[in-house]
Design a protein around this motif. Structure first.
Motif, PDB file in Angstrom:
ATOM      1  N   PHE A 272       0.768  -1.058   0.082  1.00  0.00           N
ATOM      2  CA  PHE A 272       0.013   0.050  -0.151  1.00  0.00           C
ATOM      3  C   PHE A 272       0.907   1.111   0.021  1.00  0.00           C
ATOM      4  CE2 PHE A 272      -2.475  -3.365   2.273  1.00  0.00           C
ATOM      5  CZ  PHE A 272      -3.353  -3.577   1.413  1.00  0.00           C
ATOM      6  N   ASN A 273       0.308   2.186  -0.754  1.00  0.00           N
ATOM      7  CA  ASN A 273       1.199   3.513  -0.691  1.00  0.00           C
ATOM      8  C   ASN A 273       0.373   4.378   0.188  1.00  0.00           C
ATOM      9  OD1 ASN A 273       0.389   3.062  -3.917  1.00  0.00           O
ATOM     10  ND2 ASN A 273       2.589   3.321  -3.323  1.00  0.00           N
ATOM     11  N   LEU A 274      -0.741   4.078   0.707  1.00  0.00           N
ATOM     12  CA  LEU A 274      -1.386   4.956   1.781  1.00  0.00           C
ATOM     13  C   LEU A 274      -2.221   4.037   2.656  1.00  0.00           C
ATOM     14  CD1 LEU A 274      -2.070   7.620   2.731  1.00  0.00           C
ATOM     15  CD2 LEU A 274      -3.856   7.720   0.936  1.00  0.00           C
TER      16      LEU A 274
ATOM     17  N   PHE B 126       8.188   5.771   6.211  1.00  0.00           N
ATOM     18  CA  PHE B 126       7.119   6.282   5.824  1.00  0.00           C
ATOM     19  C   PHE B 126       6.650   7.438   6.580  1.00  0.00           C
ATOM     20  CE2 PHE B 126       6.052   3.159   9.205  1.00  0.00           C
ATOM     21  CZ  PHE B 126       5.036   3.685  10.185  1.00  0.00           C
ATOM     22  N   ASP B 127       5.612   8.214   6.060  1.00  0.00           N
ATOM     23  CA  ASP B 127       5.217   9.398   6.666  1.00  0.00           C
ATOM     24  C   ASP B 127       3.927   9.178   7.546  1.00  0.00           C
ATOM     25  OD1 ASP B 127       4.495  12.003   7.351  1.00  0.00           O
ATOM     26  OD2 ASP B 127       3.601  12.491   5.396  1.00  0.00           O
ATOM     27  N   TYR B 128       4.106   9.490   8.801  1.00  0.00           N
ATOM     28  CA  TYR B 128       3.115   9.216   9.925  1.00  0.00           C
ATOM     29  C   TYR B 128       2.352  10.399  10.321  1.00  0.00           C
ATOM     30  CZ  TYR B 128       0.467   7.699  14.221  1.00  0.00           C
ATOM     31  OH  TYR B 128      -0.402   7.586  15.129  1.00  0.00           O
ATOM     32  N   SER B 129       0.952  10.478  10.087  1.00  0.00           N
ATOM     33  CA  SER B 129       0.230  11.831  10.589  1.00  0.00           C
ATOM     34  C   SER B 129      -1.060  11.268  11.426  1.00  0.00           C
ATOM     35  CB  SER B 129      -0.585  12.170   9.326  1.00  0.00           C
ATOM     36  OG  SER B 129      -1.134  13.395   9.648  1.00  0.00           O
ATOM     37  N   HIS B 130      -1.100  11.765  12.517  1.00  0.00           N
ATOM     38  CA  HIS B 130      -2.313  11.786  13.505  1.00  0.00           C
ATOM     39  C   HIS B 130      -2.969  13.079  13.280  1.00  0.00           C
ATOM     40  CE1 HIS B 130      -3.918  10.960  17.687  1.00  0.00           C
ATOM     41  NE2 HIS B 130      -4.783  10.741  16.861  1.00  0.00           N
ATOM     42  N   PHE B 131      -4.221  12.716  12.651  1.00  0.00           N
ATOM     43  CA  PHE B 131      -5.098  13.938  12.093  1.00  0.00           C
ATOM     44  C   PHE B 131      -5.898  14.400  12.971  1.00  0.00           C
ATOM     45  CE2 PHE B 131      -8.933  15.468   9.673  1.00  0.00           C
ATOM     46  CZ  PHE B 131      -8.384  16.497   8.860  1.00  0.00           C
ATOM     47  N   TYR B 132      -6.202  15.669  13.198  1.00  0.00           N
ATOM     48  CA  TYR B 132      -6.951  16.385  13.889  1.00  0.00           C
ATOM     49  C   TYR B 132      -7.914  17.281  13.301  1.00  0.00           C
ATOM     50  CZ  TYR B 132      -9.191  19.463  17.456  1.00  0.00           C
ATOM     51  OH  TYR B 132     -10.112  20.047  18.171  1.00  0.00           O
ATOM     52  N   PHE B 133      -9.259  17.385  13.017  1.00  0.00           N
ATOM     53  CA  PHE B 133      -9.953  18.144  12.404  1.00  0.00           C
ATOM     54  C   PHE B 133     -10.403  19.236  13.246  1.00  0.00           C
ATOM     55  CE2 PHE B 133     -14.355  18.546  10.179  1.00  0.00           C
ATOM     56  CZ  PHE B 133     -13.887  19.669   9.456  1.00  0.00           C
TER      57      PHE B 133
ATOM     58  N   LEU C  64       3.157  -1.265   3.900  1.00  0.00           N
ATOM     59  CA  LEU C  64       3.510  -0.002   3.410  1.00  0.00           C
ATOM     60  C   LEU C  64       4.805  -0.006   2.426  1.00  0.00           C
ATOM     61  CD1 LEU C  64       2.757   2.749   6.086  1.00  0.00           C
ATOM     62  CD2 LEU C  64       2.043   2.562   3.674  1.00  0.00           C
ATOM     63  N   ALA C  65       4.608   0.476   1.183  1.00  0.00           N
ATOM     64  CA  ALA C  65       5.634   0.601   0.286  1.00  0.00           C
ATOM     65  C   ALA C  65       6.496   1.518   0.920  1.00  0.00           C
ATOM     66  CB  ALA C  65       5.112   1.099  -1.160  1.00  0.00           C
ATOM     67  N   LYS C  66       7.523   1.800   0.269  1.00  0.00           N
ATOM     68  CA  LYS C  66       8.594   2.856   0.621  1.00  0.00           C
ATOM     69  C   LYS C  66       8.077   4.289   0.367  1.00  0.00           C
ATOM     70  CE  LYS C  66      13.662   4.332   0.395  1.00  0.00           C
ATOM     71  NZ  LYS C  66      15.012   3.924  -0.201  1.00  0.00           N
ATOM     72  N   ASN C  67       8.368   5.264   1.454  1.00  0.00           N
ATOM     73  CA  ASN C  67       7.894   6.492   1.007  1.00  0.00           C
ATOM     74  C   ASN C  67       6.317   6.683   1.062  1.00  0.00           C
ATOM     75  OD1 ASN C  67      10.331   7.439   0.982  1.00  0.00           O
ATOM     76  ND2 ASN C  67      10.593   7.147  -1.141  1.00  0.00           N
ATOM     77  N   GLY C  68       5.713   5.667   1.642  1.00  0.00           N
ATOM     78  CA  GLY C  68       4.166   5.720   2.063  1.00  0.00           C
ATOM     79  C   GLY C  68       3.677   6.582   2.854  1.00  0.00           C
TER      80      GLY C  68
END
Length: 428
Positions: free
Chosen positions: A297-299, A360-367, A317-321
């Motif tokens: 997976f890319n995402l 990979f790029d990790y993001s904890h999203f807050y709306f 996850l794929a590299k740079n996913g």
């Protein structure tokens, strides 16, 4: 002294010293002035009475209150909306869980709504009219205001509010904007970073959550992602998604998270390594093999939470996913989770230092749905256009009369909602 004066036989002086029988002067009557309390002139102050669904702490059940009133005439930049429906969200439960002690003040419930404009301030009378049908977000978690009121005072410069299109019912409108806005902003941010494109291979953990459903629609109907979406859902959830989006049946690959609850990554790894998806016939229970050749997976979009998928990121996850979660490292527990952006220590540490340790790029999203932040990507108008053009739709699970709020909150807290839970608000 008097004798000396008299001895000189000075008649004038004698007349001045002789006692005369003159009566004492009478006291002149005077009128005294006193301060008196008088009635204050009447001021014609009017109010819009409201009925509100409120609570004092998580340990005390919610109740109805009649204490809040909206003073009229309202401010020039405000408007009043008579609420018809309110959409409930998991954030309502986390806010309730945050108040563990009786704060002796009323805390409101509900963050999104639909209704009819009943009062308009003079400065915005060109934009809004009495009788306008609207829907929006009323997000004030730290002030204690909630949308579950018969009428609410809205500040359009802070509170997202838009006209309701004719093709949208009040119930659908009340459950649309908060979760659609969250899904749109997640994907819009990924696209702006170049992590969402035509070659993206995407895994959605929690496809039957409200945000997950909108994410599926946006990815397929708006972004036109050509590859199949891999979606984790229960068997019932997969059937539900197929019934609501029959044209996407061949565009989704389902992985049953119930039968793989403790080892969710295992069937995903097998799917990638063996290049096939194993599902089971609902009638016979026989395995069904379907080819899968999309690779890693890319995402990964995680709307459930937990550490299982992150722990196997190297094989998934794929590299740079990119990995985006709206929950964090812990699987959501609506009986305990609180409204606190820093209640996930490991997730926050990974967010700050993850790029130094992982590929990979990790993001904890807050709306944050405050209207003053919406101008950055114009998400409000874009979401309104998607709704009006029927590109996306709100999936409603259950509708309750607001007198049944206990049942609605209990159902939401159980974590089994497949779509939106809506409250019908009565006129007052």
């Amino acid at each position: 002294m008097a004798d000396k004066i008299l001895s000189k036989n000075d008649n004038k002086l004698a007349s001045l010293t002789l006692d005369r029988n003159i009566p004492t002067p009478k006291e002149i009557p005077q009128e005294h002035s006193y301060l008196r309390r008088v009635g204050r002139p009447l001021r014609h102050v009017k109010y819009i009475p409201t009925k509100s669904l409120i609570f004092y702490s998580v340990n005390k059940p919610p109740q109805f209150s009649y204490e809040k009133k909206i003073k009229t005439p309202i401010a020039k930049d405000r408007l009043v909306v008579q609420v018809t429906n309110v959409g409930l969200n998991p954030v309502d439960l986390t806010i309730m869980n945050s108040y563990t002690k009786h704060m002796n003040r009323e805390i409101g419930i509900g963050r999104e709504y639909s209704g009819v404009v009943s009062e308009v301030g003079s400065n915005i009378s060109q934009q809004w009219r009495q009788g306008d049908e609207v829907y929006g977000i009323f997000f004030h978690p730290n002030l204690g205001d909630g949308a579950a009121q018969s009428s609410i005072l809205v500040n359009p410069s802070q509170d997202v509010i838009i006209p309701k299109p004719a093709n949208l019912t009040f119930q659908q409108a009340s459950g649309t904007l908060f979760t659609l806005g969250a899904a749109f902003n997640v994907l819009d941010k990924l696209e702006s970073k170049g992590q969402l494109n035509e070659s993206s291979n995407i895994l959605i953990n929690g496809g039957t959550t409200s945000v997950g459903m909108f994410a599926i629609q946006l990815l397929k109907y708006h972004y036109r992602v050509p590859k199949k979406l891999v979606v984790t859902a229960s068997e019932f959830g997969a059937t539900l998604l197929k019934s609501h989006f029959p044209d996407l049946c061949d565009e989704m690959v389902f992985v049953n998270y119930v039968t793989n609850a403790r080892h969710l990554a295992k069937p995903l790894e097998d799917m990638i390594n063996n290049r096939e998806v194993i599902s089971y016939d609902a009638q016979t229970g026989q395995p069904i093999s379907t080819p899968y050749d999309q690779g890693k997976f890319n995402l990964i979009l995680d709307f459930v939470g937990g550490y299982q998928l992150i722990n196997h990121s190297a094989t998934l996850l794929a590299k740079n996913g990119a990995y985006v979660t709206t929950v964090g490292d812990y699987v959501h527990d609506y009986k305990k989770d609180i409204f606190n952006a820093w209640n996930n220590p490991s997730a926050n540490a990974r967010k700050m230092f993850g790029r130094l340790l992982w590929t990979f790029d990790y993001s904890h999203f807050y709306f944050d749905p405050n209207a003053k932040y919406a101008s950055g990507n114009d998400w409000v108008n874009k979401c309104a256009e998607l709704v009006e053009n029927e590109v996306v739709k709100c999936v409603i699970d259950k509708v309750y009369d607001w007198k049944q709020f206990s049942d609605a909150l209990a159902y939401l807290r159980a974590g089994h909602a497949h779509g939106k839970v809506i409250l019908k608000v009565e006129k007052f």
